[in-house]
Motif scaffolding. Sequence first.
Motif, PDB file in Angstrom:
ATOM      1  N   ALA A 169       3.978   7.111  -4.494  1.00 48.43           N
ATOM      2  CA  ALA A 169       3.002   7.953  -3.804  1.00 48.43           C
ATOM      3  C   ALA A 169       1.662   7.946  -4.528  1.00 48.43           C
ATOM      4  O   ALA A 169       0.592   7.948  -3.891  1.00 48.43           O
ATOM      5  N   LEU A 170       1.695   7.932  -5.867  1.00 48.00           N
ATOM      6  CA  LEU A 170       0.447   7.836  -6.626  1.00 48.00           C
ATOM      7  C   LEU A 170      -0.270   6.524  -6.321  1.00 48.00           C
ATOM      8  O   LEU A 170      -1.503   6.484  -6.198  1.00 48.00           O
ATOM      9  N   GLY A 171       0.500   5.444  -6.198  1.00 41.09           N
ATOM     10  CA  GLY A 171      -0.107   4.167  -5.848  1.00 41.09           C
ATOM     11  C   GLY A 171      -0.734   4.194  -4.467  1.00 41.09           C
ATOM     12  O   GLY A 171      -1.832   3.665  -4.256  1.00 41.09           O
ATOM     13  N   GLY A 172      -0.053   4.820  -3.498  1.00 40.66           N
ATOM     14  CA  GLY A 172      -0.630   4.947  -2.163  1.00 40.66           C
ATOM     15  C   GLY A 172      -1.884   5.787  -2.163  1.00 40.66           C
ATOM     16  O   GLY A 172      -2.873   5.463  -1.481  1.00 40.66           O
ATOM     17  N   GLY A 173      -1.872   6.866  -2.940  1.00 39.45           N
ATOM     18  CA  GLY A 173      -3.054   7.715  -3.029  1.00 39.45           C
ATOM     19  C   GLY A 173      -4.233   6.996  -3.653  1.00 39.45           C
ATOM     20  O   GLY A 173      -5.380   7.155  -3.202  1.00 39.45           O
ATOM     21  N   TYR A 174      -3.957   6.181  -4.676  1.00 42.91           N
ATOM     22  CA  TYR A 174      -5.050   5.426  -5.299  1.00 42.91           C
ATOM     23  C   TYR A 174      -5.648   4.428  -4.311  1.00 42.91           C
ATOM     24  O   TYR A 174      -6.871   4.246  -4.267  1.00 42.91           O
ATOM     25  N   ALA A 175      -4.816   3.773  -3.510  1.00 42.28           N
ATOM     26  CA  ALA A 175      -5.327   2.810  -2.527  1.00 42.28           C
ATOM     27  C   ALA A 175      -6.249   3.503  -1.530  1.00 42.28           C
ATOM     28  O   ALA A 175      -7.279   2.939  -1.126  1.00 42.28           O
ATOM     29  N   VAL A 176      -5.897   4.718  -1.120  1.00 44.97           N
ATOM     30  CA  VAL A 176      -6.741   5.477  -0.190  1.00 44.97           C
ATOM     31  C   VAL A 176      -8.072   5.829  -0.843  1.00 44.97           C
ATOM     32  O   VAL A 176      -9.146   5.670  -0.249  1.00 44.97           O
ATOM     33  N   LEU A 177      -8.021   6.319  -2.096  1.00 48.17           N
ATOM     34  CA  LEU A 177      -9.261   6.674  -2.801  1.00 48.17           C
ATOM     35  C   LEU A 177     -10.151   5.458  -2.997  1.00 48.17           C
ATOM     36  O   LEU A 177     -11.374   5.548  -2.871  1.00 48.17           O
ATOM     37  N   ALA A 178      -9.531   4.300  -3.307  1.00 46.93           N
ATOM     38  CA  ALA A 178     -10.323   3.082  -3.505  1.00 46.93           C
ATOM     39  C   ALA A 178     -10.952   2.611  -2.204  1.00 46.93           C
ATOM     40  O   ALA A 178     -12.017   1.982  -2.220  1.00 46.93           O
ATOM     41  N   ALA A 179     -10.312   2.923  -1.078  1.00 39.83           N
ATOM     42  CA  ALA A 179     -10.899   2.561   0.214  1.00 39.83           C
ATOM     43  C   ALA A 179     -12.099   3.445   0.526  1.00 39.83           C
ATOM     44  O   ALA A 179     -13.091   2.991   1.095  1.00 39.83           O
TER      45      ALA A 179
END
Length: 279
Positions: A41-51
């Motif tokens: 979930a942390l990885g998914g959240g980081y991908a969203v923030l990077a987008a």
Amino acid sequence: MVVYLDVLFAVNVLMDGASLLAAAALGGVRVRRIRWLTAAALGGGYAVLAAVLPTLAALPLRVLAGIGMCAAAFGGKPAFGRVCALYFVVAASFAGLAAALGAATGRKLLFGAGYYIAVPFRVLMLAAAAGYALSGILLRGDALHGPLRREVERLTVRFDGRKREVRLLHDTGNSLVEPVSGRPVLVLGREAACSLLDEEIKRVWTQKKDAAACLAALPSEATSRFGLLPYRAVGVESGLLLYFRPDSVQRADGTTLDCVCAIGPDGIGQGAYDGLIGV
């Protein structure tokens, strides 16, 4: 291209979760489900923030994010460094496979610091399954046993208030036992063994380096915990090893091993492991 953040999050949770599981399989470690889900979930959240903030997709920040995911999944495990390195290898393999599939289909699969479904979902699942099969199944155990592709076990040795984690190679030819009790013998490299000894004993060992002479020169209060072990090896007709009786030897699973520790030669294992175990 229109990017839906909820889809971006879900896809990266899936891919990061697969990468973490493959790294765990390669490294031979177990990961608790709640920690694995949290890390994914942390990885998914980081991908969203990077987008949303493209500056977060810079390579150093992506590396830090990967380390953070590994810490969430594997933090506190003795093999953390190795499993973390394996995660980056697996993640890079997944990204390369996804890029190849995207190029083959003429669609974009990678976006920012993560994955995005620009190809049919079944293609994404195929990429995840193929990558996991190659890294977590076909190569399973190679990284667990290290570059030698042999079985290496981690033990924690305690002696006289000191503690040292050692990596020992299982050697079927090591059948040494203590003459008095019959307990098995761990043969530690000189550097690993000396890290468990106090300064007076190390001084004696440095001066003598002959097992019998060293035992004779040890302080009287220490001699009860040391002894001499006869051995034979390839190219050596016979010899003596100095050994000591540790306070405890603990395996990675928490069980204890009733054994003694012998001081072996310099450079044993050439840095790949710290000694030999025959049990």
